[in-house]
Design a protein around this motif. Structure first.
Motif, PDB file in Angstrom:
ATOM      1  N   HIS A 188      -4.330   7.811 -10.814  1.00  0.00           N
ATOM      2  CA  HIS A 188      -3.494   7.946  -9.622  1.00  0.00           C
ATOM      3  C   HIS A 188      -2.519   6.793  -9.460  1.00  0.00           C
ATOM      4  CE1 HIS A 188      -5.667  11.479  -8.267  1.00  0.00           C
ATOM      5  NE2 HIS A 188      -6.783  10.854  -8.604  1.00  0.00           N
ATOM      6  N   ALA A 215      -5.525  -2.277   0.109  1.00  0.00           N
ATOM      7  CA  ALA A 215      -5.779  -1.090   0.904  1.00  0.00           C
ATOM      8  C   ALA A 215      -7.272  -0.789   0.934  1.00  0.00           C
ATOM      9  CB  ALA A 215      -5.002   0.092   0.325  1.00  0.00           C
ATOM     10  N   SER A 229     -12.157  -0.250   3.710  1.00  0.00           N
ATOM     11  CA  SER A 229     -10.768  -0.684   3.850  1.00  0.00           C
ATOM     12  C   SER A 229     -10.684  -2.199   3.713  1.00  0.00           C
ATOM     13  CB  SER A 229     -10.230  -0.300   5.233  1.00  0.00           C
ATOM     14  OG  SER A 229     -10.226   1.094   5.352  1.00  0.00           O
ATOM     15  N   ASP A 279      -3.608  -2.007  -4.326  1.00  0.00           N
ATOM     16  CA  ASP A 279      -4.220  -0.821  -3.724  1.00  0.00           C
ATOM     17  C   ASP A 279      -5.735  -0.969  -3.667  1.00  0.00           C
ATOM     18  OD1 ASP A 279      -1.731   0.476  -3.545  1.00  0.00           O
ATOM     19  OD2 ASP A 279      -1.879   1.110  -5.640  1.00  0.00           O
ATOM     20  N   GLU A 289     -11.753   9.476  -3.428  1.00  0.00           N
ATOM     21  CA  GLU A 289     -12.820  10.263  -2.807  1.00  0.00           C
ATOM     22  C   GLU A 289     -13.894  10.654  -3.839  1.00  0.00           C
ATOM     23  OE1 GLU A 289     -14.712  11.152   0.273  1.00  0.00           O
ATOM     24  OE2 GLU A 289     -12.668  10.408   0.549  1.00  0.00           O
ATOM     25  N   SER A 314       0.820  -1.203   0.000  1.00  0.00           N
ATOM     26  CA  SER A 314       0.000   0.000   0.000  1.00  0.00           C
ATOM     27  C   SER A 314       0.855   1.256   0.000  1.00  0.00           C
ATOM     28  CB  SER A 314      -0.894   0.015   1.236  1.00  0.00           C
ATOM     29  OG  SER A 314      -0.078   0.068   2.392  1.00  0.00           O
ATOM     30  N   ARG A 315       0.192   2.365  -0.210  1.00  0.00           N
ATOM     31  CA  ARG A 315       0.745   3.687   0.026  1.00  0.00           C
ATOM     32  C   ARG A 315       1.849   4.071  -0.949  1.00  0.00           C
ATOM     33  NH1 ARG A 315      -1.627   5.876   4.072  1.00  0.00           N
ATOM     34  NH2 ARG A 315      -0.230   7.636   3.916  1.00  0.00           N
ATOM     35  N   GLY A 346      -0.038   7.063  -3.539  1.00  0.00           N
ATOM     36  CA  GLY A 346      -0.845   8.037  -2.822  1.00  0.00           C
ATOM     37  C   GLY A 346      -1.836   7.268  -1.978  1.00  0.00           C
ATOM     38  N   ASP A 347      -2.487   7.955  -1.089  1.00  0.00           N
ATOM     39  CA  ASP A 347      -3.447   7.268  -0.236  1.00  0.00           C
ATOM     40  C   ASP A 347      -4.657   6.892  -1.080  1.00  0.00           C
ATOM     41  OD1 ASP A 347      -5.254   6.379   1.523  1.00  0.00           O
ATOM     42  OD2 ASP A 347      -5.246   8.153   2.817  1.00  0.00           O
ATOM     43  N   PRO A 348      -4.879   5.613  -1.305  1.00  0.00           N
ATOM     44  CA  PRO A 348      -5.982   5.192  -2.171  1.00  0.00           C
ATOM     45  C   PRO A 348      -7.316   5.781  -1.720  1.00  0.00           C
ATOM     46  CG  PRO A 348      -4.569   3.317  -1.669  1.00  0.00           C
ATOM     47  CD  PRO A 348      -4.088   4.463  -0.831  1.00  0.00           C
ATOM     48  N   ARG A 349      -7.482   5.902  -0.404  1.00  0.00           N
ATOM     49  CA  ARG A 349      -8.751   6.416   0.102  1.00  0.00           C
ATOM     50  C   ARG A 349      -8.968   7.856  -0.368  1.00  0.00           C
ATOM     51  NH1 ARG A 349     -12.006   4.491   3.928  1.00  0.00           N
ATOM     52  NH2 ARG A 349     -10.515   2.861   4.367  1.00  0.00           N
ATOM     53  N   ALA A 350      -7.894   8.621  -0.311  1.00  0.00           N
ATOM     54  CA  ALA A 350      -8.013  10.024  -0.703  1.00  0.00           C
ATOM     55  C   ALA A 350      -8.255  10.149  -2.206  1.00  0.00           C
ATOM     56  CB  ALA A 350      -6.746  10.775  -0.301  1.00  0.00           C
TER      57      ALA A 350
END
Lengths: 430, 489
Positions: free
Chosen positions: A71, A50, A37, A94, A27, A16-17, A20-24
């Motif tokens: 991304h 992730a 998650s 991710d 969005e 992960s990571r 970039g933050d997959p969550r962000a």
């Protein structure tokens, strides 16, 4: 942080990571697509994603992949999750795309064709088709499989001996590319030579060239009668003789299977299907080719499923039917020397069998046995579709030496130049 | 790679590779290769080479690649979409001297052949052992297995037994960069991408197959053929639907309309029942008991659908008599029309009645006669669009009708080609069936094999030069005339 950096992450990158933050970055699709998650039971070959997304439809899959590709997120698709531990673990995951909501089935019974979405289960599909007296001749080798899962792993069962492998039944496919663009190839008619048959490439590609969202397949009528005939022998040469005699007969078996357990005799099992009037006579003809044959309408135990137990290390052996018995003996010799038990089962008629080795066997010994068997067999005959982390850590290459690799790499580089789709799960780290 | 050169300048090197007798430069001899079975498209090849070994093919291709010279592969030249149309600026690589059957392995149920081997010769080699090679395109007496691989050829019996792609276990190919690659072999499911599946049907754009391992099938215990005569096409169509609905899978279901029957009668006196508005040929193969049971069922279904005469054949001579009219149908229309176009389109089987009615309307409206001969079991139409090429504008009007039939196929969810291929003939129709993104993805595959774009350029995929800036939007008529080699179809 730039997504491009993530895309460049090489082998061994953490799960992960990197992009970039997959969550962000996801969005912007959160309103339309449920996201959560990843947890331990979402792991793909031990790699916990992730994020897990459950797009409600194929259009949402495309939208999701377009954003995630922008991304540089890596993506693995999941149907019913029965073969996520097949192939190598992804180098990075991710985003796990759950295709469960993609389960529409459109059955054109008059055309003997079905178009089904990737998340549809084989069992559900079968139930729909059976209402019209039709079937998709894809045996559920791994019970509970989704259509997308069997296509991505290219898994065929006993009836392939007569009807051909799964890839022969696929007439059209819709795929979301690495860049999130939805594309089709083939069509809705069985006979069609317009353009390249890209569905062939995606079949058995472990999701490394695109995310399959729907598949169009040719169907067959359900035959009015079926009969199983089998016999046992402790002599491999006898088993080989039976197999060749069956294939050389005019009894048209739908399947010729071999079941060669760790201990005990070798079973040669035949499935006949067809008109009620002729089935008894054909069963007699088959029995005459064997010794001590038994027949029943029901399948013998273990019919059509993988050998061994869930979680076992799974080997796959492919060769021409006359070479099969000797090839299995080569494998068994190698495993015996390593002190590892092996159970073999599969299509003697097509020359494709699986072999199971207990999950708790010493990984160094198993690796040694596979290497020894590979050295004694022509290249490409022995692969290890499912291998545990210990075995991979012991240095096992699940795919072995692959002829034609530079062309395969060239295809991958065109279809997924940034290695976002199931990176590392396929041959040579593709 | 330097700028492309005139292929004529490569002749000394080509002679060194293929020998003096393996290179053709004489203009009159080159002209004999100017087209394939689709004679409307013609171009004299820059140079023709006739290699005899894989190594020679690879060297020729490497030479082409080094000089940026395009090459076009050709087998027997019976293709019907201009897939083997040569290029004046290119080398035509003809495989007809690679004609050895390398191995017939009955136990492994396969044969290994060179690409120039004639389709029927594979069956001839296997027949003494009780085996055969299933794909049987109508041109099987002359077409090559390499050409079948390029076109993914089918045949009347592909309804049950499938196409070339279902019968090839292994390929040795020469890539457009001149590399020799082995894919598959006697063992099925080699690890990695199914490049065999992608290569078959690629029409010479991904390279040249130089060795082919084909599957052989055990000859069936019994084959029976039924000829059923119906008052009209609708009745025959109902019979086809009923057979499929009953769960019977014949090896072939073929249909001809009154005009096609008339032509066949004029040409070969096939003696089909007089007054038939449609005839259906249904063939069943398999274990004797199954075939007999299904034969009775099919016969009953035909009678129920209105068949007024049934004939049955169970020995090869009787079968040949039934098939005679069907097999001669394409050539036979020459007896009732000075010129004609053979179209090849596919519709879902259930759309057949509707599409046939629309074709009849088209014909009535345009005054252009259309004879229908088709593989009814899989919805593969071969309308024969008849015209008099001595009349001004007739060819153009016929081409319009032919194109409109393709539009009908697409409108009903079918395909622009079921077995003849895209080639040069239908490249500009591809955008009617596929989106720009679909075609772009196909181009990715092509570029993976052929980054320099020298393998059979301008075939299969539309290009601006071929199709205008908006590929596929037909701005004028696309006149095609297929004649002269009709007996090969």
């Amino acid at each position: 942080m730039s997504g491009e950096q993530g895309a460049m992450a090489g082998p061994g990158a953490s799960a992960s990571r990197r992009g970039g933050d997959p969550r962000a970055v996801l969005e912007e699709v959160r309103d339309a697509i449920p996201l959560r998650s990843g947890a331990g039971d979402d792991a793909v070959g031990g790699v916990v994603p992730a994020l897990v997304a459950a797009p409600p439809d194929a259009a949402a899959v495309a939208k999701l992949l377009a954003v995630s590709a922008r991304h540089g997120l890596t993506v693995v698709a999941r149907g019913n999750g029965t073969k996520l531990d097949w192939g190598r673990p992804p180098r990075r995951c991710d985003l796990l795309v759950d295709t469960g909501a993609l389960n529409r089935i459109e059955h054109a019974s008059g055309d003997l064709v079905v178009r089904a979405e990737a998340g549809a289960g084989l069992a559900e599909l079968d139930a729909v088709l059976a209402r019209a007296g039709q079937r998709l001749v894809v045996d559920p080798v791994v019970p509970g499989s989704s259509l997308g899962g069997v296509v991505a792993t290219g898994l065929s069962g006993p009836r392939r001996a007569l009807y051909g492998p799964l890839r022969d039944l696929i007439i059209g496919m819709t795929v979301v590319r690495a860049d999130g663009v939805t594309v089709r190839s083939g069509g809705a008619v069985v006979k069609n030579v317009a353009g390249y048959d890209l569905g062939k490439l995606h079949t058995g590609a472990f999701g490394t060239l695109g995310l399959i969202t729907s598949v169009t397949l040719r169907l067959h009528p359900v035959p009015s009668a079926a009969r199983h005939v089998w016999a046992r022998t402790t002599d491999p040469a006898t088993a080989r003789g039976w197999i060749l005699a069956l294939l050389d007969s005019q009894t048209v078996p739908s399947a010729v299977e071999v079941d060669w357990p760790v201990e005990g005799p070798i079973w040669v099992q035949v499935l006949l299907e067809g008109a009620e009037d002729g089935i008894a006579a054909r069963a007699r003809d088959v029995a005459d080719l064997l010794e001590g044959a038994e027949a029943a309408e029901e399948a013998p135990p273990g019919w059509g499923v993988l050998p061994g137990r869930a979680g076992d290390t799974l080997l796959k052996l492919t060769c021409a039917p006359p070479d099969l018995v000797a090839a299995v003996q080569t494998l068994r010799t190698a495993t015996e020397r390593a002190g590892v038990p092996v159970a073999v089962r599969g299509s003697a008629g097509a020359g494709v069998v699986h072999a199971a080795v207990p999950a708790d066997a010493d990984p160094v010994a198993v690796h040694g046995a596979v290497s020894a068997a590979r050295a004694a067999l022509p290249r490409g005959w022995l692969t290890v579709p499912r291998a545990g982390a210990d075995l991979l850590a012991a240095g096992l290459d699940p795919w072995g030496e692959v002829p034609g690799l530079p062309l395969m790499r060239a295809v991958k580089d065109r279809f997924d130049p940034r290695n976002l789709l199931s990176p590392g799960r396929f041959v040579d780290g593709i | 790679m330097s700028a492309p050169v005139d292929p004529g300048t490569l002749v000394p090197q080509l002679r060194a590779i293929c020998g003096d007798d393996g290179v053709i430069t004489d203009i009159a001899q080159r002209r004999t290769y100017e087209s394939d079975g689709l004679t409307y498209h013609a171009a004299v090849p820059g140079v023709v080479v006739l290699p005899t070994t894989t190594a020679q093919v690879a060297e020729v291709v490497r030479l082409c690649a080094a000089h940026g010279v395009p090459f076009v592969p050709r087998g027997s030249g019976t293709g019907l979409s201009g897939g083997a149309l040569p290029r004046p600026d290119g080398v035509l690589i003809v495989t007809s001297r690679m004609r050895r059957i390398l191995e017939v392995d009955i136990a492994a149920r396969c044969a290994v052949v060179e690409p120039g081997v004639i389709n029927l010769d594979v069956t001839r080699a296997a027949a003494p052992h009780g085996y055969y090679y299933a794909p049987d395109p109508s041109s099987q007496q002359v077409c090559s297995v390499g050409g079948n691989v390029a076109e993914n050829s089918g045949g009347a019996h592909c309804l049950k037994h499938g196409f070339t792609v279902n019968h090839v276990l292994g390929l040795e190919i020469v890539t457009p960069r001149g590399e020799i690659v082995e894919l598959g072999g006697k063992a099925s499911e080699a690890p990695g991408y199914d490049l065999i599946g992608a290569f078959i049907g690629s029409e010479g754009t991904l390279g040249i197959a130089t060795k082919i391992t084909v599957r052989l099938l055990r000859a069936p215990e019994k084959v029976r053929t039924l000829l059923a005569a119906f008052p009209g096409m609708d009745d025959g169509g109902r019979a086809v639907s009923a057979i499929i609905a009953a769960g019977v899978l014949p090896s072939a279901i073929e249909m001809m309309d009154a005009l096609a029957i008339e032509a066949a009668e004029a040409a070969v006196r096939c003696g089909y029942p007089s007054g038939a508005g449609a005839v259906l040929i249904v063939e069943l193969d398999g274990p004797a008991a199954d075939v007999d049971a299904q034969f009775e069922e099919v016969a009953a279904l035909c009678r129920a659908a209105g068949a007024f005469e049934l004939r049955s054949a169970s020995d090869p001579d009787e079968r040949a008599r039934i098939w005679k009219g069907r097999k001669s149908a394409f050539a036979a229309v020459g007896r009732i029309s000075p010129a004609y176009i053979v179209q090849d389109g596919v519709v879902p089987r259930t759309a057949l009645p509707e599409v046939l009615a629309r074709i009849a309307e088209l014909s009535a409206r345009s005054g252009i006669r259309v004879a229908n001969v088709f593989h009814a079991g899989d919805g593969n139409l071969h309308p024969l669009v008849l015209f008099d090429d001595s009349l001004p504008g007739a060819a153009e009007r016929a081409a319009e009708v032919s194109g409109a039939i393709l539009d009908l196929c697409i409108e009903h969810g079918g395909s622009i080609t079921g077995e003849h291929g895209v080639g040069v003939d239908k490249a500009c129709h591809m955008p009617e069936m596929f989106t720009p993104e679909d075609l772009e993805t196909m181009a990715w595959l092509r570029a993976a094999f052929d980054p320099d774009g020298i393998a059979n350029p301008e075939k299969l995929l539309p290009t601006p030069r071929l199709c205008g800036e908006r590929p596929g939007v037909r701005t004028g008529v696309h006149p095609l005339v297929a004649s002269g080699k009709a007996e090969l179809f």
